[in-house]
Design a protein around this motif. Sequence first.
Motif, PDB file in Angstrom:
ATOM      1  N   ALA A  35     -56.196   3.272 -88.495  1.00 36.78           N
ATOM      2  CA  ALA A  35     -57.361   2.258 -88.020  1.00 36.78           C
ATOM      3  C   ALA A  35     -57.127   1.456 -87.116  1.00 36.78           C
ATOM      4  CB  ALA A  35     -58.132   1.750 -89.280  1.00 36.78           C
ATOM      5  N   SER A  36     -57.995   1.287 -86.254  1.00 37.57           N
ATOM      6  CA  SER A  36     -58.003   0.476 -85.106  1.00 37.57           C
ATOM      7  C   SER A  36     -59.406  -0.234 -84.819  1.00 37.57           C
ATOM      8  CB  SER A  36     -57.460   0.893 -83.750  1.00 37.57           C
ATOM      9  OG  SER A  36     -58.394   2.040 -83.239  1.00 37.57           O
ATOM     10  N   GLY A  37     -59.288  -1.300 -84.287  1.00 36.59           N
ATOM     11  CA  GLY A  37     -60.713  -2.225 -83.891  1.00 36.59           C
ATOM     12  C   GLY A  37     -60.397  -3.198 -82.616  1.00 36.59           C
ATOM     13  N   LYS A  38     -61.398  -3.583 -82.179  1.00 31.26           N
ATOM     14  CA  LYS A  38     -61.600  -4.447 -81.097  1.00 31.26           C
ATOM     15  C   LYS A  38     -62.585  -5.444 -81.370  1.00 31.26           C
ATOM     16  CE  LYS A  38     -61.663  -4.892 -76.055  1.00 31.26           C
ATOM     17  NZ  LYS A  38     -61.635  -4.228 -74.542  1.00 31.26           N
ATOM     18  N   ASP A  39     -62.462  -6.708 -81.139  1.00 33.09           N
ATOM     19  CA  ASP A  39     -63.359  -7.632 -81.173  1.00 33.09           C
ATOM     20  C   ASP A  39     -64.510  -7.573 -80.076  1.00 33.09           C
ATOM     21  OD1 ASP A  39     -64.855 -10.108 -81.993  1.00 33.09           O
ATOM     22  OD2 ASP A  39     -63.775 -11.080 -80.273  1.00 33.09           O
ATOM     23  N   THR A  40     -65.487  -7.541 -80.382  1.00 35.78           N
ATOM     24  CA  THR A  40     -66.936  -7.259 -79.395  1.00 35.78           C
ATOM     25  C   THR A  40     -67.098  -8.342 -78.491  1.00 35.78           C
ATOM     26  OG1 THR A  40     -68.594  -8.397 -81.009  1.00 35.78           O
ATOM     27  CG2 THR A  40     -68.206  -5.946 -81.129  1.00 35.78           C
ATOM     28  N   THR A  83     -62.482   2.422 -85.353  1.00 40.20           N
ATOM     29  CA  THR A  83     -62.371   3.758 -86.133  1.00 40.20           C
ATOM     30  C   THR A  83     -61.370   3.831 -86.998  1.00 40.20           C
ATOM     31  OG1 THR A  83     -61.198   4.707 -84.247  1.00 40.20           O
ATOM     32  CG2 THR A  83     -63.591   4.662 -84.055  1.00 40.20           C
ATOM     33  N   GLY A  84     -61.389   4.786 -87.787  1.00 41.79           N
ATOM     34  CA  GLY A  84     -60.374   5.095 -88.787  1.00 41.79           C
ATOM     35  C   GLY A  84     -60.374   6.672 -89.122  1.00 41.79           C
ATOM     36  N   ALA A 122     -57.062  -5.144 -83.415  1.00 43.52           N
ATOM     37  CA  ALA A 122     -56.423  -5.219 -84.707  1.00 43.52           C
ATOM     38  C   ALA A 122     -56.126  -3.627 -85.045  1.00 43.52           C
ATOM     39  CB  ALA A 122     -57.030  -5.386 -85.954  1.00 43.52           C
ATOM     40  N   THR A 123     -54.744  -2.992 -85.083  1.00 44.32           N
ATOM     41  CA  THR A 123     -54.476  -1.751 -85.413  1.00 44.32           C
ATOM     42  C   THR A 123     -53.617  -1.734 -86.779  1.00 44.32           C
ATOM     43  OG1 THR A 123     -52.432  -1.781 -84.241  1.00 44.32           O
ATOM     44  CG2 THR A 123     -54.487  -1.146 -83.256  1.00 44.32           C
ATOM     45  N   ALA A 124     -53.749  -0.510 -87.711  1.00 44.72           N
ATOM     46  CA  ALA A 124     -53.177  -0.518 -88.824  1.00 44.72           C
ATOM     47  C   ALA A 124     -52.986   0.662 -89.246  1.00 44.72           C
ATOM     48  CB  ALA A 124     -53.986  -1.413 -89.948  1.00 44.72           C
TER      49      ALA A 124
END
Length: 206
Positions: A78-83, A61-62, A89-91
């Motif tokens: 923004a942040s995301g997670k490998d499925t 999401t961002g 990763a967060t930025a």
Amino acid sequence: MKLEHRFTVPAPVPEVWAALLDPEVVAPCLPGATLTGVDGRGFTGTVEVRLGPVVLLYRGTGEFTSVDERVHAAVLRASGKDTRGNGTATATVSAALTAAEGGTEVSVVTDLVVTGRPAQLGRGLIGEVGAKVVAEFAEHLAARLGPAEAERVTTQETRPRLRAVPDEPVDLIDAAGVPVLKRVLPVVAGLVAVALLVRRLRGRHR
């Protein structure tokens, strides 16, 4: 780690500002990115990353946490997670726009935290990859906002006619290029040397 990039878009500040605040304009310009939903200042999406033979799919999401219309500056979190559970990763991305000769200069400062396999590339290589991804993004954005390629953008509701960008994963090895080879080749050479030594020793004992 902190990454800093600058690029120029051949369009007036108001048009570039409107485009950068619109995920539906930004996503098609970003390599490997797919937008799945927009809700006000927030959005959801995926980013596909290739690390050699391994493909990682980050789902996240961002949200724009700060938008200053007066100085054309915004902050995106923004942040995301490998499925497959291979990392996160967060930025925090801070962008500022200023008028420049030939268009608009965009200054981007990214505070990035990466875990898992991509983190093994190290700060230097991730910086190389980031620079090439930003350059490709700037090229796509310029093509969409250029007067010969798209209609001008004046408001959030008036968007350029977007051409399709190949939805391909970001290839970290290919993007880093020579720096990765400099790191990998000595390791491969060492393994080959060890293998040859072992073979010779086995030959002597026979």
